[in-house]
Motif scaffolding. Structure first.
Motif, PDB file in Angstrom:
ATOM      1  N   ALA A  75       0.732  -1.143   0.005  1.00 36.39           N
ATOM      2  CA  ALA A  75       0.170   0.079   0.110  1.00 36.39           C
ATOM      3  C   ALA A  75       1.018   1.337  -0.081  1.00 36.39           C
ATOM      4  CB  ALA A  75      -0.949   0.148   1.213  1.00 36.39           C
ATOM      5  N   GLY A  79      -0.070   2.135  -3.361  1.00 37.39           N
ATOM      6  CA  GLY A  79      -1.446   2.244  -3.297  1.00 37.39           C
ATOM      7  C   GLY A  79      -1.874   3.770  -3.725  1.00 37.39           C
ATOM      8  N   PRO A  83      -6.152   3.354  -9.003  1.00 39.96           N
ATOM      9  CA  PRO A  83      -7.761   3.561  -8.746  1.00 39.96           C
ATOM     10  C   PRO A  83      -8.050   2.681  -8.042  1.00 39.96           C
ATOM     11  CG  PRO A  83      -7.296   3.325 -11.100  1.00 39.96           C
ATOM     12  CD  PRO A  83      -5.790   3.065 -10.510  1.00 39.96           C
ATOM     13  N   GLN A  84      -9.233   3.218  -7.049  1.00 37.71           N
ATOM     14  CA  GLN A  84      -9.854   2.347  -6.074  1.00 37.71           C
ATOM     15  C   GLN A  84     -10.799   1.309  -6.845  1.00 37.71           C
ATOM     16  OE1 GLN A  84     -11.880   4.986  -3.009  1.00 37.71           O
ATOM     17  NE2 GLN A  84     -10.598   3.334  -1.600  1.00 37.71           N
ATOM     18  N   SER A  85     -11.263   1.707  -8.002  1.00 42.28           N
ATOM     19  CA  SER A  85     -12.233   1.097  -8.840  1.00 42.28           C
ATOM     20  C   SER A  85     -11.536  -0.137  -9.535  1.00 42.28           C
ATOM     21  CB  SER A  85     -12.839   2.010  -9.833  1.00 42.28           C
ATOM     22  OG  SER A  85     -11.985   2.622 -10.571  1.00 42.28           O
ATOM     23  N   CYS A  87      -9.168  -2.432  -8.535  1.00 39.84           N
ATOM     24  CA  CYS A  87      -9.348  -3.664  -7.746  1.00 39.84           C
ATOM     25  C   CYS A  87      -9.245  -3.422  -6.348  1.00 39.84           C
ATOM     26  CB  CYS A  87      -7.815  -4.363  -8.056  1.00 39.84           C
ATOM     27  SG  CYS A  87      -7.808  -5.942  -7.193  1.00 39.84           S
ATOM     28  N   PRO A  88     -10.571  -2.962  -5.777  1.00 35.13           N
ATOM     29  CA  PRO A  88     -10.623  -2.620  -4.485  1.00 35.13           C
ATOM     30  C   PRO A  88     -10.288  -3.681  -3.611  1.00 35.13           C
ATOM     31  CG  PRO A  88     -12.636  -3.285  -5.379  1.00 35.13           C
ATOM     32  CD  PRO A  88     -11.699  -3.432  -6.611  1.00 35.13           C
ATOM     33  N   GLU A  89      -9.962  -4.954  -3.748  1.00 34.86           N
ATOM     34  CA  GLU A  89      -9.732  -6.236  -2.992  1.00 34.86           C
ATOM     35  C   GLU A  89      -7.922  -5.911  -2.370  1.00 34.86           C
ATOM     36  OE1 GLU A  89     -11.203  -6.682  -5.766  1.00 34.86           O
ATOM     37  OE2 GLU A  89     -13.044  -7.403  -5.270  1.00 34.86           O
ATOM     38  N   TRP A  90      -7.431  -4.999  -3.180  1.00 35.19           N
ATOM     39  CA  TRP A  90      -5.969  -4.982  -2.578  1.00 35.19           C
ATOM     40  C   TRP A  90      -5.926  -4.428  -1.194  1.00 35.19           C
ATOM     41  CZ3 TRP A  90      -3.454  -0.684  -1.461  1.00 35.19           C
ATOM     42  CH2 TRP A  90      -3.655   0.572  -1.838  1.00 35.19           C
ATOM     43  N   GLN A  91      -6.809  -3.726  -0.869  1.00 37.07           N
ATOM     44  CA  GLN A  91      -7.144  -2.944   0.269  1.00 37.07           C
ATOM     45  C   GLN A  91      -7.780  -3.884   1.566  1.00 37.07           C
ATOM     46  OE1 GLN A  91      -9.122   0.726  -0.668  1.00 37.07           O
ATOM     47  NE2 GLN A  91      -7.498   1.769  -1.151  1.00 37.07           N
ATOM     48  N   ASP A  92      -8.072  -5.126   1.141  1.00 45.04           N
ATOM     49  CA  ASP A  92      -8.771  -5.779   2.140  1.00 45.04           C
ATOM     50  C   ASP A  92      -7.694  -6.180   3.296  1.00 45.04           C
ATOM     51  OD1 ASP A  92     -11.133  -6.048   0.628  1.00 45.04           O
ATOM     52  OD2 ASP A  92     -10.706  -8.088   0.054  1.00 45.04           O
TER      53      ASP A  92
END
Length: 135
Positions: A75, A79, A83-85, A87-92
Motif C-alpha cells: 500500500a 497504493g 485507482p480504487q475501482s 481492484c478494491p480487494e487489494w485494500q482488504d
C-alpha cells in the motif's frame, strides 16, 4: 438317592456360579486397571492437543503479522497510484483465523482415574476366589 441328586445338582449349580463370578471379577480387576490407564492416556492426549493448538495459533498470528507488513508495504509503495475501482480487494484486511481449543471443557469430562482398592483387599479377594475354585 433322589435327595442326593438334588443336592448334587445344587452344588454343581453353585459351583458354576462361583466359577463364573470368579472369572468375572478377575476380568473386572484387569478392566478397571486398564480403565485407569486409559483415562490417564486420554488426559495426556488432551494436553498434547492443547499444546498443538497453542502452537498452531502462534503460527497463525506470526504469519498474519508478516502478511500485514507485506500488505502495508504494498500500500505504501503502490497504493497511491492505483485507482480504487481497478481492484478494491487489494485494500482488504488480512483474514483472521484462530484455533480455539476447548481443552478445559474436554478435560473436565475425563474423570481422574481412581486407584484400585488397596493391594491387600485385592489379594484377599483373589485368595478367596482361588480357595472357592479349589473346593
Amino acid at each position: 438317592h433322589r435327595r442326593f441328586e438334588q443336592l448334587l445338582g445344587s452344588v454343581r449349580h453353585a459351583s458354576a456360579e462361583l466359577a463364573a463370578l470368579s472369572q468375572f471379577y478377575r476380568r473386572f480387576a484387569v478392566a478397571y486397571a486398564a480403565l485407569c490407564d486409559e483415562m490417564t492416556r486420554r488426559r495426556e492426549a488432551v494436553e498434547r492437543l492443547r499444546r498443538e493448538a497453542e502452537a498452531a495459533q502462534a503460527a497463525f498470528e506470526a504469519f498474519r503479522s508478516g502478511e500485514e507488513e507485506l500488505r502495508a508495504a504494498f500500500a505504501r509503495d503502490y497504493g497511491g497510484f492505483l485507482p480504487q475501482s481497478l481492484c478494491p480487494e487489494w485494500q482488504d484486511a488480512v483474514p483472521s483465523f484462530s484455533v480455539q481449543p476447548r481443552v478445559e471443557e474436554v478435560a473436565a469430562r475425563i474423570p481422574l482415574p481412581r486407584t484400585l482398592p488397596p493391594v491387600p483387599v485385592l489379594q484377599q479377594l483373589q485368595e478367596q476366589l482361588k480357595k472357592a475354585e479349589d473346593d
